[in-house]
Design a protein around this motif. Structure first.
Motif, PDB file in Angstrom:
ATOM      1  N   SER A 459      47.389 -50.729 114.836  1.00  0.00           N
ATOM      2  CA  SER A 459      48.042 -51.871 115.709  1.00  0.00           C
ATOM      3  C   SER A 459      49.483 -51.218 115.959  1.00  0.00           C
ATOM      4  CB  SER A 459      48.131 -53.332 115.100  1.00  0.00           C
ATOM      5  OG  SER A 459      48.999 -53.094 113.558  1.00  0.00           O
ATOM      6  N   ILE A 460      50.148 -52.044 116.899  1.00  0.00           N
ATOM      7  CA  ILE A 460      51.457 -51.702 117.341  1.00  0.00           C
ATOM      8  C   ILE A 460      52.082 -52.971 117.801  1.00  0.00           C
ATOM      9  CG2 ILE A 460      50.713 -50.836 119.688  1.00  0.00           C
ATOM     10  CD1 ILE A 460      53.050 -49.169 119.790  1.00  0.00           C
ATOM     11  N   THR A 461      53.377 -53.198 117.231  1.00  0.00           N
ATOM     12  CA  THR A 461      53.918 -54.377 117.500  1.00  0.00           C
ATOM     13  C   THR A 461      55.404 -54.303 118.104  1.00  0.00           C
ATOM     14  OG1 THR A 461      54.863 -54.654 115.334  1.00  0.00           O
ATOM     15  CG2 THR A 461      52.523 -55.667 115.893  1.00  0.00           C
ATOM     16  N   LEU A 462      55.901 -55.311 118.531  1.00  0.00           N
ATOM     17  CA  LEU A 462      57.089 -55.036 119.458  1.00  0.00           C
ATOM     18  C   LEU A 462      58.121 -56.567 119.003  1.00  0.00           C
ATOM     19  CD1 LEU A 462      59.400 -53.975 121.123  1.00  0.00           C
ATOM     20  CD2 LEU A 462      58.183 -55.286 123.225  1.00  0.00           C
ATOM     21  N   GLU A 463      59.253 -56.167 118.525  1.00  0.00           N
ATOM     22  CA  GLU A 463      60.410 -57.034 118.472  1.00  0.00           C
ATOM     23  C   GLU A 463      61.513 -56.688 119.268  1.00  0.00           C
ATOM     24  OE1 GLU A 463      61.170 -57.609 114.192  1.00  0.00           O
ATOM     25  OE2 GLU A 463      59.078 -58.102 113.678  1.00  0.00           O
ATOM     26  N   SER A 464      62.149 -57.504 120.161  1.00  0.00           N
ATOM     27  CA  SER A 464      63.236 -57.148 120.888  1.00  0.00           C
ATOM     28  C   SER A 464      64.083 -58.499 121.130  1.00  0.00           C
ATOM     29  CB  SER A 464      62.638 -56.742 122.273  1.00  0.00           C
ATOM     30  OG  SER A 464      63.631 -56.199 122.948  1.00  0.00           O
TER      31      SER A 464
END
Length: 486
Positions: A459-464
């Motif tokens: 899985s790949i996640t993003l926080e921005s």
């Protein structure tokens, strides 16, 4: 039911199941019934034979008390008495034997008949040896017992005895039992066939649902219809679940393909229009103006290069969607790839500060092709460099969970608005389209990275945060021993 497939007549699986159940029950019942029938009839026959043998022994013992040659008078005196002018047998065994199913005949020394309780069915064949045999009668076989009669005191031959058991009771019971077996056999076959058909309707109901769903999907592959999953947990439940998952995957591919075609046509429309515009301008009057000619050629080359990159990224995306088929058994030491990308970017961008925080104290191996992991890291690091502003700094981290390894890539650039975070992994999506075009992006990099990671069950996640930067986290399952790939 009358449909034909490949030139062969359609036969319902329920009908096959019913016939198979009936035939199976028929064979089992035949084996059991034949064994029981044979055992029971043999027992009846043995009882009839034992009764004949017992009668012969009893009569021979009674006659042996006469101690003289047998005559009609002394035999009757020994076995029969006259009551009110009617002859009645004195001994129960004689009366039992003469009740219609047995015939007793007594002969003197000259083998002449002295006493008979009925008409004999088989020819007389007297011998000086005791024997019991089965012979053919007018209607069916009969048991015949023959033996000499000796005086009890001096053991002198005084006559002969022959007893016939006509087996009337035996064959009557035999026919009744056979009729019962035939009726029971018909009932078992009929009941098992009906029960098999009803059970097949119950158990094969999910197959009917699959059949109906396939008919609907074959007419319209985009139709949102699924097979009802049975409540009972068995093979049919697994089949319905797997079939629905296959439909979900197929429709997802169809939607992705349709979206892909639409997005590609939209993305190619702009560079093609630009190139066509410049060529039209050159065709009209730009050939004689060196400045216009030079500008048009440069612009066309830039758009051609962008189209080439777009086609290459589309090919990469297509391959990324098939990694679970072509690269399912590939394994890679994650530490080595992360360190390699980290060192490469330090060389490529000397004006940037790259920091690697490695918390792993041993090599960790994941089920992913090395080039694909490197490609994902390059895409994310390249994005981090592109969208960094004043603070030119990129942090890479490497850590381990319970059964997973986590790779983090953080930048301190422009960041992504909250409403765009869920869409940045979509094909051709750009947060700032104008700015992305200037930086040479086509909006496919993050989509490729996501497809690659998910293709290996990661899985790949993003926080921005806008103005504070972004952090991407890649999580991959740990497998095997790192020394196994050396």
């Amino acid at each position: 039911m009358g449909e034909k497939t490949s030139g062969r007549r359609f036969v319902s699986l329920k009908l096959k199941w019913a016939i198979g159940t009936a035939v199976g029950s028929l064979l089992i019942f035949l084996i059991v019934a034949m064994a029981m029938f044979s055992s029971f009839t043999q027992r009846l026959f043995d009882e009839e034979r034992g009764l004949l043998n017992q009668g012969m022994v009893t009569i021979s013992r009674q006659l042996g008390q006469i101690n003289q040659p047998l005559t009609k008078h002394n035999v009757q005196a020994a076995l029969v008495q006259h009551v009110t002018g009617a002859a009645q047998y004195q001994r129960p065994i004689i009366q039992d034997l003469s009740d219609g199913h047995m015939v007793v005949r007594i002969y003197n020394q000259q083998r002449q008949p002295v006493l008979s309780t009925g008409h004999h069915l088989v020819p007389v064949a007297l011998t000086n040896h005791r024997r019991i045999r089965l012979v053919k009668g007018p209607n069916h076989k009969v048991i015949v017992g023959q033996m000499p009669v000796y005086a009890r005191h001096n053991h002198r031959l005084i006559g002969y005895l022959q007893v016939e058991n006509r087996l009337n009771a035996y064959y009557r019971n035999y026919r009744q039992l056979r009729l019962v077996m035939i009726l029971a056999l018909c009932l078992v076959v009929l009941a098992s066939g009906i029960l098999g058909y009803l059970l097949s309707m119950l158990f094969l109901r999910p197959l009917n649902d699959v059949h109906d769903t396939v008919k609907v999907i074959s007419k319209d592959p985009t139709k949102d219809v699924r097979v009802p999953v049975p409540n009972h947990n068995d093979e049919m439940t697994e089949l319905a679940t797997m079939f629905n998952e296959m439909l979900d995957q197929t429709q997802r591919y169809i939607k992705q393909q349709s979206q892909f075609v639409n997005d590609v046509s939209h993305e190619l429309r702009t560079p093609i229009a630009i190139i066509q515009g410049h060529l039209d301008m050159l065709q009209r009057w730009g050939k004689d103006d060196p400045k216009v000619l030079n500008d048009s050629i440069n612009a066309s080359l830039v758009e051609t290069e962008r189209m080439k990159n777009l086609v290459q990224e589309m090919l990469d995306l297509s391959r990324a969607e098939q990694v679970d088929i072509n690269f399912r058994n590939q394994k890679t030491v994650v530490n080595d790839v992360v360190h390699q990308v980290y060192n490469n970017f330090k060389e490529l961008y000397p004006d940037f500060v790259f920091i690697l925080d490695d918390d792993l104290d041993e090599p960790i191996m994941a089920n992913i092709y090395r080039d694909h992991l490197e490609q994902v890291l390059v895409i994310l690091c390249d994005n981090a460099v592109k969208y960094s502003t004043d603070r030119k700094e990129v942090h890479l981290s490497l850590s381990r969970g319970m059964n997973t390894v986590e790779i983090g890539i953080q930048d301190f650039g422009v960041g992504i608005p909250p409403e765009d975070i869920d869409r940045v992994f979509d094909r051709f999506y750009r947060v700032d389209k104008a700015r992305s075009r200037k930086k040479g992006g086509n909006g496919l990099g993050l989509s490729i990275a996501k497809r690659l990671v998910e293709g290996y069950h990661g899985s790949i996640t993003l926080e921005s945060s806008v103005g504070a930067g972004s952090i991407f986290r890649i999580i991959l399952p740990i497998v095997g021993d790192p020394e196994a790939i050396n």
